[in-house]
Motif scaffolding. Structure first.
Motif, PDB file in Angstrom:
ATOM      1  N   ASP C 693     -20.130 -17.078  66.967  1.00  0.00           N
ATOM      2  CA  ASP C 693     -18.362 -16.484  65.660  1.00  0.00           C
ATOM      3  C   ASP C 693     -17.639 -16.542  66.055  1.00  0.00           C
ATOM      4  OD1 ASP C 693     -18.651 -14.000  67.034  1.00  0.00           O
ATOM      5  OD2 ASP C 693     -19.530 -13.035  65.044  1.00  0.00           O
ATOM      6  N   ALA C 694     -16.830 -17.118  67.409  1.00  0.00           N
ATOM      7  CA  ALA C 694     -15.389 -16.880  67.868  1.00  0.00           C
ATOM      8  C   ALA C 694     -15.829 -17.699  68.622  1.00  0.00           C
ATOM      9  CB  ALA C 694     -14.418 -15.654  67.958  1.00  0.00           C
ATOM     10  N   PRO C 695     -15.715 -18.979  68.793  1.00  0.00           N
ATOM     11  CA  PRO C 695     -16.107 -20.143  69.845  1.00  0.00           C
ATOM     12  C   PRO C 695     -14.955 -20.553  70.478  1.00  0.00           C
ATOM     13  CG  PRO C 695     -16.582 -21.306  68.015  1.00  0.00           C
ATOM     14  CD  PRO C 695     -15.997 -20.129  67.040  1.00  0.00           C
ATOM     15  N   TRP C 696     -13.486 -20.078  69.741  1.00  0.00           N
ATOM     16  CA  TRP C 696     -12.387 -20.892  70.426  1.00  0.00           C
ATOM     17  C   TRP C 696     -11.858 -19.381  70.628  1.00  0.00           C
ATOM     18  CZ3 TRP C 696     -13.576 -24.672  72.584  1.00  0.00           C
ATOM     19  CH2 TRP C 696     -14.475 -26.207  71.983  1.00  0.00           C
ATOM     20  N   ILE C 697     -11.477 -18.798  69.595  1.00  0.00           N
ATOM     21  CA  ILE C 697     -10.395 -17.642  69.840  1.00  0.00           C
ATOM     22  C   ILE C 697     -11.273 -15.959  69.913  1.00  0.00           C
ATOM     23  CG2 ILE C 697      -8.233 -16.971  68.697  1.00  0.00           C
ATOM     24  CD1 ILE C 697      -8.249 -18.981  66.615  1.00  0.00           C
ATOM     25  N   ALA C 698     -10.967 -15.477  71.174  1.00  0.00           N
ATOM     26  CA  ALA C 698     -11.186 -14.005  71.089  1.00  0.00           C
ATOM     27  C   ALA C 698     -10.305 -13.244  70.581  1.00  0.00           C
ATOM     28  CB  ALA C 698     -12.659 -13.938  71.938  1.00  0.00           C
TER      29      ALA C 698
END
Lengths: 216, 463, 1014
Positions: C693-698
């Motif tokens: 659900d957050a592939p780029w920004i964690a």
């Protein structure tokens, strides 16, 4: 006090002085001789070939032009070694069962290439281009020797850099008319230098002796 | 008698260049005895063993360098030269004292040279031998070293005579040849003496060959005198030329810290500086262990101390000028180079060298210090360290941060760097140990000549 | 090394042909369950670059040999008697072959599923060099690092070479049989248990095949998952338009560009074209030229950001807020706009808005993949509001043959697998075991599949877990087709028969349909023949034959570019917002600028490539801003543990100026365990903290020092900022003091066109004692580099690797300062640490007129040519390194050890036959690609023609996407290079040394908005 050495020592020592000089000179000469010897340069050496191919026979007796087999000599850096196919164009008709040609037929049948022993090899850091030399009127025999007189092909020259440079500095001594380039036997005319000078102008031959001409 | 094991304690220090009371015979005895004795001394053997050990290290280090490549050293882009060239310049520098003493002082008619010139010359030759190795070893393809020599090759090519490295080849080889000839000519009469004094026939024959049939006839002597004068004249300019040419390796380049006109005199002075330091390093122990106080007297030490002080001051002046010019020139690259030397990553080496070459040796102003052998010994070691560091600082700090900042880098020596350096020390001392065992380390005939002169003076006074 | 059980492993055993199959098989599963010891042991087995030549570990015998060598060297001379050689001619020589003359074929490289048009050089049937295809809309002659490096992957000795069954060497035929049995049940159930997983697929032919497969197995499913695909862009489009569309930008028309966290000149399928258009639109020929203006708001320095006239570093998760207030400014219902982050002042936003509004139709808002779908939608809305649609933004049908939410697609697959519905799984050309999101338990679920097949270039992490592994054919070995960034179709045509009998996806899909022996060529050709009947693929009249021939020749199919699509964003688009948490630290995951998603991890050229800005090689790091580093007490090389919701990863820190505060960047693609000898164990694997659900920004990350250190190796050794990270390091300061990088604003330039010129006293030409060179011959070569165009994408470096047979030296040697790249991209920073201006400067041999290297060489191995080249003659070099010492630009490279690989046969055919392969102990450097010059000169002389301007291109020039590099003849006043050098922006580096470089630079210009100060 007794003498340590016999009187003869005087002479011996003098002679040995001269001897030393001669020895050093001799060694120097030996080194040079070895460097020029066929053993080291492979010049004039007849190599073992799968088929004893005779340039003499094919060019003089049969009158086949160099370019019939060395097809890319005018287009490419590499003169080209004929594929078995080329041999078979004739030898499927003549000498069809000459035992001498068995390897060629075998190659044609099996698709296995003939493996010729390379006669004229340059180091990998030397980039020689056939097409431009041919274009500028440097004949085959100038470097490869009188192929028309070779029953089996050998390397005519040392192919040392000094040897290349010599021609690159004085092309007029070696250049010939374009129509004579592919003559398998060629003897320069008496007025070579004079004709050479004129051809150098005519063919716009420049004397490249800078490194990138051959080393890249 | 084994000079090492005889225990005469009372050492009479003298102000003369040779202790009084010596006769022709006595000097000959003392010197030849050091060679023609059996069994060999234990201390000597131990020393030689140590030196051989280091020589072995050299063999290993060079083996690795030649098989794997100079990449085993810490050099890189931008720092293409590291220890190898540093050592080269250092050894060449050391190689200067010998010829200076024997040639220069001979022409200057300096009596005090007599008892030190022989081993100083030997030292020169060995040092140059060590130095000569490095230009070869540091090449990427050492097996092609002969391409630097002009000879008719199969490629129709020649060396590039604009390059200082080619000048080096000539300068160093010439220097080596001349020093060798000079040294050997000087040896001839003494070798003859050894031949005559040798007990066993084998030894007689060996020295007989070596002395090239010297008979000591008047004609021999007169020719000998002429020859050595000529050679002295020949090698004196070399003393100056060699290190000048070596300094060209740097001055010809455009690198800040290299490209400087002050280098030639500065290098020559430095060379003599380190050369004399080495002479002292060798002379003081020799003097002690072989009881040569009579021949290598306080006067010698005193003089050598003075020479070091003088050359040291020239070097000091050069340092100051170098720094001054860097700022006075207004050239930003030079200025940055100098600041970087003083404050950059290699600042430690710079300040150490300043201490070793400038501060330390100032003690030599004081006569008392000049005449205390062990202090002199210490100073000599300090100076040699300093001189090595000087070359290191010039080469490394010049290269590691030059014009384009993105290419700045660092030089970290590897164990192979250190081993190669230690190794050459091994080579040097091996040769030197062998030398003091098989050849008269002091010129006998010159000592006799000296005794002769002294006796004359004595007579003159008594009348 | 030992594995978890303490058994000895070695390199060979790591290949699947390890011990007994069963054991191997199951053990590897528990290894994947995260066995530390195993991971570590691998790390030791393949320390970065150790696989390359390294003299470490001499044993006693070696030493003895060395002794001998050193002793024997005295007698050693260069008596190199030439070894006997064989000539092996063809039996039947192909028509088009002329030995010694290379051929060029057009093809395309599928990358992330989208095509990059290429022209590949082939010597007697061996592809040696990749170039951009000048006729190709997506390339225009430019190529990127991935395209350039792909030829090395082709010859990579670590590529999988035979099919494996249960870890045993097997054969394609056996697979056919085994697979046939597996399909029997599937046929019964209509393929209920059959699943096919691929990356993003745009290939029409492949899609067609897939369609017939699915018609044959109606209940089978096709899943796509591209780890670094364009998920957010795709969803953003659906959010805005209710359907998937493909977005194409027209930078040639964009005067004002707002880039939101986008690396549009590097990371997009159309990057090459975009970069070219952008550069052309900013190309300055004189004071009257105009430039576009680029605003970049981004969290980590990107090459796009480095081109920006205004760059604002900002946490990726804050960017949406800014985007919303810009949108609001544009009069859109931007919904619940979060408060503007303090880094961005309202005035700046206002200024940007004004600038955009005053350029309706010629402005452009681009968004990076890292931004959530809502921001993409917002951008669509903004572009629409600005009337850019149809002008600077074109919409077409999606490139994907069947566009889906790929992450969801993978999740569905895994849940099916988990619930045991999947019996037969084909994983074609992807590596989910390594790159699946952490919260998608792919590996665990995989065990529940009865029959797993993996097709891939490498026997990778996934292959290790499958019953069957089939070697995949490299794109240079396969027939196929692929869509380009604009939707047009390129033909992928092979340059060489599969080296290891690799198979294409097409062949496998054919097999699924029971066709064991159908050639991919026939499939592709057949498909288009049938298409050409219907669609407009074929110009009327022309026969398909000729159409096909021209298409192969051009590299792309005429008339396949889909027409622009009329779509309007739904009214509430701007209002939709991603409810993303904007508190605390964030970690932004990005595809790596070198190894991308990890699939290129075994490519040594890319591994050793200095990453933009950081100049890091052989690693990935956690990029931290100076401020944040100071706050967290982090320093360069500190190993940091990142924890997010129980997931964690450890990575070393690099403090990077221009990184946004509180934003940490970590590149994907490292920490591979089965990449091969080069890639294994290099860097930290970031996938374990990547969620679906957050592939780029964690966000909500905690970062803690582990106390450990990890040595980082950069090529700009003397690092960009000092250890305390308080100020820009003297390296950059000096670069500007010394006038290496010269920069002005467009306004200044119009005032003082000669601002970049040296003061006269510094460009004096001092008298020389040597005879000057007279370039009376036809040519006098020179180069000009436009700093205003160079975006620092590194493509030139890789091109140079391929063209000039440059060797890779490995991490240790790079650390020693011995990298061999002939051309480098120097990066200098200016201004305050948190938001400095970054400048790229290409540095290569400047071919000085008074070359300091020439006169110091004792053997004349580097000399001046009558045409002004500074030649380097390898075979004459004895290796004193004096030339390098004396080179003020330090562009020479030395073979300190034997760096060229003389042992790996598979690498031999890669080499360029026109360039000498350097051996140990010789110097090398940029030659202006003298081999290309000579080839052209000889041809011209032979055919009595003249060399036209631009006919000779250096490798770096040819690949440059922005045409920043121009090479040519200075004797010809009309040549491009002469014209460039005539410009007043032209300056040479270190002119005051009187070395007179032939390579000169055009000063960089910026076009800031006067309304924004500072």
């Amino acid at each position: 006090m007794p003498q340590v050495f016999h009187r003869s020592m005087n002479t011996i020592s003098r002679v040995s002085l001269v001897g030393a000089v001669l020895l050093i000179g001799g060694l120097g000469y030996l080194g040079w001789a070895f460097n020029q010897s066929p053993y080291y340069t492979n010049a004039k050496l007849q190599l073992e070939q799968p088929v004893p191919f005779s340039h003499k026979h094919h060019t003089m007796d049969d009158g086949i032009d160099c370019r019939y087999c060395h097809t890319s000599v005018e287009k490419s850096s590499f003169a080209g070694i004929p594929p078995t196919e080329t041999c078979m164009t004739c030898h499927s008709q003549i000498w069809t069962n000459a035992s001498m040609l068995e390897p060629v037929r075998a190659s044609y049948a099996t698709g296995q290439s003939l493996e010729w022993a390379r006669v004229n090899a340059l180091p990998d850091f030397v980039y020689f281009n056939h097409s431009i030399h041919v274009k500028k009127g440097i004949g085959c025999t100038t470097c490869h020797g009188q192929l028309g007189e070779m029953p089996i092909t050998w390397k005519e020259n040392t192919l040392y850099m000094r040897w290349c440079i010599d021609c690159h500095k004085h092309p007029e001594q070696y250049v010939r008319r374009r129509e004579d380039v592919f003559k398998a036997v060629y003897h320069p005319p008496a007025n070579q230098v004079e004709m050479g000078r004129q051809l150098v102008r005519e063919y716009k031959i420049r004397t490249f002796t800078n490194c990138e001409t051959c080393h890249r | 008698m084994d000079p090492e094991n005889d225990n005469r304690t009372a050492v009479v220090e003298t102000e003369e260049v040779i202790a009084p009371g010596h006769t022709y015979a006595s000097v000959s005895d003392r010197v030849t005895d050091m060679v023609l004795t059996w069994p060999i001394g234990i201390r000597w053997a131990a020393g030689l063993a140590l030196a051989l050990g280091l020589l072995f290290v050299l063999n290993l280090a060079l083996g690795v360098v030649f098989t794997i490549g100079v990449g085993v050293w810490g050099i890189n882009i931008p720092v293409g030269w590291g220890f190898a060239i540093t050592n080269f310049v250092w050894w060449i520098g050391i190689g200067h004292a010998g010829t200076l003493i024997s040639a220069f002082l001979l022409l200057m008619r300096q009596q005090w040279r007599t008892s030190i010139n022989r081993f100083a010359e030997a030292m020169t030759i060995f040092a140059v031998a060590c130095a000569g190795m490095f230009p070869l070893a540091h090449m990427g393809r050492p097996w092609l070293f002969y391409w630097l020599l002009p000879y008719p090759d199969t490629m129709g090519t020649w060396p590039q005579f604009r390059s200082p490295l080619v000048w080096d080849v000539f300068a160093v080889s010439t220097y080596l040849t001349v020093s060798l000839v000079f040294w050997y000519t000087g040896l001839l009469p003494d070798l003859a003496t050894l031949r005559d004094r040798a007990k066993s026939r084998a030894v007689k024959i060996i020295y007989g060959f070596a002395s090239l049939g010297w008979r000591g006839s008047a004609s021999h002597w007169s020719r000998y005198e002429v020859a050595s004068l000529l050679l002295a004249g020949l090698s004196t300019p070399l003393v100056v030329s060699v290190h000048t040419v070596v300094s060209f390796d740097f001055t010809i380049a455009i690198i800040p810290g290299w490209h400087s006109t002050i280098f030639p005199p500065y290098f020559v002075a430095g060379a003599i500086y380190s050369g004399f330091a080495m002479v002292l390093t060798l002379a003081i122990p020799l003097r002690k262990y072989y009881h040569l106080e009579d021949f290598v007297t306080m006067k010698h030490l005193d003089f050598m101390g003075k020479v070091m002080l003088a050359t040291g001051l020239v070097v000091a002046y050069s340092y100051v000028m170098e720094a001054f010019m860097a700022f006075y020139s207004g050239n930003q690259y030079e200025r940055y180079m100098m600041l970087n030397r003083m404050t950059g990553p290699y600042a430690v080496t710079f300040w150490t060298l300043i201490f070793c070459n400038l501060v330390g040796p100032q003690v030599l102003w004081i006569r008392k210090f000049r005449q205390s052998p062990w202090l002199l010994f210490g100073v000599s070691l300090v100076v040699q360290t300093g001189m090595w560091l000087e070359r290191f600082v010039i080469i490394i700090t010049g290269l590691h941060r030059d014009f384009i900042p993105s290419s700045w880098g660092m030089f970290y020596p590897t164990r192979w760097d250190y081993m190669t350096f230690l190794g050459t020390l091994g080579l040097f001392f091996t040769l030197f140990y062998l030398f003091i065992r098989v050849m008269p380390m002091i010129a006998i005939h010159e000592l006799r000549d000296l005794v002769h002169k002294k006796q004359h003076e004595a007579k003159a006074e008594s009348h | 090394m030992t594995d978890s059980k303490g058994n000895n492993l070695n390199l060979v055993q790591l290949g699947p042909q390890a011990d007994s199959a069963r054991d191997r098989f199951w053990r590897s599963l528990d290894e994947r369950a995260g066995n530390e010891a195993y991971q570590k042991s691998l790390a030791q087995e393949f320390p970065a670059g150790r696989s390359l030549k390294n003299p470490a570990g001499l044993n006693r015998r070696d030493l003895l040999k060395l002794m001998g060598a050193s002793a024997g060297l005295a007698g050693l001379t260069a008596c190199t008697k030439l070894p006997p050689e064989k000539i092996v001619p063809y039996v039947r020589q192909p028509e088009e072959f002329v030995p010694g003359i290379p051929l060029f074929y057009a093809t395309a490289m599928p990358f992330g599923g989208v095509g990059r048009g290429l022209l590949v050089e082939s010597h007697l049937g061996r592809p040696t060099k990749v170039e951009g295809n000048p006729g190709h809309p997506g390339s225009l002659g430019g190529a990127d690092v991935f395209g350039q490096a792909s030829v090395l992957t082709l010859y990579d000795p670590d590529r999988s070479q035979v099919p494996y069954h249960l870890g045993h060497v097997s054969a394609w035929e056996e697979f056919i049989a085994d697979f046939g049995n597996a399909l029997v049940n599937e046929r019964a159930t209509g393929g209920a248990g059959l699943r096919i997983l691929t990356g993003t697929i745009t290939s029409p032919t492949l899609a067609d095949q897939m369609k017939s497969v699915l018609s044959r197995f109606p209940s089978a499913r096709w899943h796509q998952y591209e780890p670094c695909g364009r998920h957010n862009a795709r969803e953003g489009a659906r959010l805005a338009f209710g359907q998937y569309v493909n977005t194409v930008y027209r930078f040639d028309k964009a005067d004002v560009i707002l880039s939101l966290d986008s690396d549009v000149f590097f990371a997009e399928p159309g990057s090459l074209r975009y970069a070219r258009d952008f550069a052309n639109h900013r190309r300055v020929s004189g004071p009257d030229s105009s430039m576009s203006r680029l605003y970049a708001i981004e969290s980590t320095p990107s090459i796009t950001g480095s081109q920006a006239d205004h760059r604002i570093p900002l946490r990726s998760s804050d960017i949406e807020a800014v985007a919303r207030s810009v949108a609001a400014g544009l009069g859109l219902q931007a919904g619940n706009a979060a408060p503007l982050p303090k880094e961005v002042s309202a005035d700046v936003v206002a200024a940007i808005v004004r600038d955009l509004q005053s350029h309706k139709g010629s402005s452009l808002v681009v968004v990076g993949e890292q931004q959530p779908a809502a921001v993409h939608a917002l951008a669509h809305a903004m572009n629409h509001a600005l009337g850019n649609t149809g002008q600077t933004v074109i919409f077409t049908e999606p490139l994907e043959a069947s566009a889906t939410d790929e992450i969801k697609s993978l999740k569905d697959l895994v849940s099916d697998m988990d619930s045991g519905h999947v019996h037969t799984l084909l994983i074609l050309g992807s590596n989910p075991a390594y790159n699946a999101p952490a919260d998608v338990p792919f590996v665990a679920a995989l065990n529940k599949v009865d029959f797993r097949v993996h097709l891939g270039l490498y026997s990778d992490e996934t292959a290790d877990l499958c019953h069957w592994h089939i070697p995949e054919a490299h794109y240079l070995e396969s027939w196929g087709d692929v869509r380009n960034y604009d939707g047009s179709v390129s033909i992928v045509q092979p340059l060489i028969a599969p080296l290891y009998g690799g198979k294409t996806l097409l062949e496998v899909l054919a097999l699924v349909q029971g066709q064991a022996s159908v050639s991919p060529h026939d499939m592709v050709r057949g498909y288009w023949q049938q298409q050409s009947g219907g669609r407009s693929a074929q110009p009327a009249g022309a026969s398909f034959e000729s159409f096909w021939e021209t298409s192969l020749n051009n590299g792309w199919l005429e008339g396949t570019a889909p027409p622009a699509k009329q779509v309007t964003p739904s009214a509430d688009t701007a209002a939709k917002s991603s409810a993303q948490d904007v508190q605390g630290l964030e970690v932004v995951l990005r595809p790596d600028p070198s190894v991308w998603d990890g699939s290129l991890a075994n490519n040594a050229w890319l591994m050793e490539l200095p990453r933009p800005f950081s100049k890091l090689t052989w690693d990935n790091t956690l990029l931290v801003s100076p401020a944040t580093a100071a706050r967290l007490g982090l320093q360069r090389e500190d190993v940091v543990k990142l924890q997010i919701e129980g997931r964690e990863v450890e990575a070393p820190v690099m403090v990077l100026p221009g990184q946004a505060a509180n934003s940490l960047t970590l590149h994907l693609g490292y920490g591979r365990t089965r990449a091969g000898g080069v890639g294994n164990g290099v860097g930290a694997n970031a996938y374990p903290i990547r969620t679906s659900d957050a592939p780029w920004i964690a966000t909500g990350v905690t970062a803690s020092k582990t106390g450990g250190k990890h040595h980082l190796v950069t090529t700009q050794n003397h690092h960009l900022i000092d250890q305390k990270s308080t100020k820009v390091e003297e390296e950059s300061e000096n670069a500007f003091d010394r006038g290496l990088v010269r920069v002005g604003t467009l306004a200044d330039y119009k005032q003082r066109p000669d601002f970049a010129q040296d003061p006269p006293e510094e460009s004096t030409e001092a008298p020389s004692m040597y005879f000057p060179y007279h370039y009376t011959q036809a040519n006098s070569w020179g180069m000009s580099i436009d700093l205003n165009s160079c975006i620092g994408c590194n493509a030139c470096i890789v091109a140079c690797y391929a063209e000039n047979n440059i060797s890779v030296v490995g991490k240790d040697e790079v650390d020693n300062g011995r990298d061999m790249q002939w051309i480098r991209v120097d990066t200098y920073f200016r201004g305050d640490l948190d938001n400095p201006e970054a400048y790229h400067e290409l540095m290569l041999c400047q071919h000085c007129e008074n070359a300091p290297c020439e006169y110091v060489c004792p053997v004349g191995a580097t000399v001046h040519s009558p045409e002004g080249l500074n030649l380097m003659v390898y075979n004459r070099c004895v290796g004193t390194r004096y030339c390098s010492n004396n080179c003020p630009y330090k562009v020479r490279r030395f073979n300190f050890k034997l760096y060229s690989d003389w042992d790996t046969p598979s690498l031999f055919p890669l080499r360029n036959p026109d360039v000498t392969v350097r051996s140990r102990g010789v110097m090398e450097k940029c030659t202006y690609c003298v081999q290309r010059i000579m080839e052209a000169k000889i041809a011209a002389d032979r055919d009595e023609t003249v060399i036209a301007d631009g006919q000779i291109q250096t490798a770096c020039q040819q690949t440059c996407p922005t045409e920043a590099i121009v090479f040519g003849n200075l004797n010809d006043p009309e040549s491009k290079v002469s014209k460039r050098k005539a410009q007043t922006r032209d300056y040479g580096l270190l002119r005051d040394l009187n070395v007179r470089p032939r390579t000169t630079y055009l000063a960089r210009l910026r076009n800031p908005n006067p309304e924004i100060k500072g």
